[in-house]
Design an enzyme around this catalytic site. Sequence first.
Site, PDB file in Angstrom:
ATOM      1  CG  HIS A 124       4.154 -45.354   3.650  1.00 18.58           C
ATOM      2  ND1 HIS A 124       3.342 -45.241   4.747  1.00 18.58           N
ATOM      3  CD2 HIS A 124       5.231 -44.561   3.872  1.00 18.58           C
ATOM      4  CE1 HIS A 124       3.903 -44.392   5.605  1.00 18.58           C
ATOM      5  NE2 HIS A 124       5.042 -43.980   5.095  1.00 18.58           N
ATOM      6  CB  SER A 125       5.152 -47.667   6.819  1.00 16.81           C
ATOM      7  OG  SER A 125       5.414 -47.973   8.155  1.00 16.81           O
ATOM      8  NE  ARG A 126       1.062 -53.348   8.793  1.00 18.91           N
ATOM      9  CZ  ARG A 126       0.067 -53.076   9.612  1.00 18.91           C
ATOM     10  NH1 ARG A 126       0.207 -53.260  10.899  1.00 18.91           N
ATOM     11  NH2 ARG A 126      -1.075 -52.604   9.148  1.00 18.91           N
ATOM     12  N   GLY A 127       3.600 -51.541   4.600  1.00 15.78           N
ATOM     13  CA  GLY A 127       3.176 -51.983   3.277  1.00 15.78           C
ATOM     14  C   GLY A 127       4.305 -52.600   2.475  1.00 15.78           C
ATOM     15  N   GLY A 128       5.547 -52.281   2.824  1.00 15.56           N
ATOM     16  CA  GLY A 128       6.692 -52.897   2.156  1.00 15.56           C
ATOM     17  C   GLY A 128       6.721 -54.402   2.324  1.00 15.56           C
TER      18      GLY A 128
END
Length: 178
Positions: free
Chosen positions: A74-78
């Site tokens: 998710h978000s920066r986790g991408g």
Amino acid sequence: MATFVLIHGAWHGGWCWDEVAPLLRKAGHTVVAPDLPGMGKDKTPLEKVNLSAWTMFVTDIVAQSFESVVLVGHSRGGIVISEVAQLVPDRIQTLVYLAAFLVPNGKTLADMLAVGPARPVSEGAVQMDQSDAGERIVDLGQHGHTSTIAPAKVVPVFYNTTPEPLAARAAKLSAANR
């Protein structure tokens, strides 16, 4: 059934998956939703936290799974799941980018944030200086390597379209993990 490894984004911890993980488990899946190093309740010193540390942390989780995993960012986790997939592609069943950054090779997150026109929902949401009311919205940590958002700004900045009970819970969890 599958093993889901759920990777949170910036200013979050594994807690952000608390509504999703039980649903996946109820459907018979295995779920891992860790706090990345230096995030959530993880106490890794921030000077030791970087993309490489997050990548190796998640790579270890994926490598220890008995089967290939569904890796969700998710978000920066991408950005993290993209790095992990390059290191252990044979251990990844599927990559899922949930409102996440998919950064092309040779580009950085900063490059991606500069792409496209400003959107009204985010315009002025993250400012490094004090607001007109004298309130600091984002506090850059020592040397500008980390940032913390003011607890009162968590809901309006990140959860402005989230139903109130969930937004309040997220704000409470964010403040508790500061």
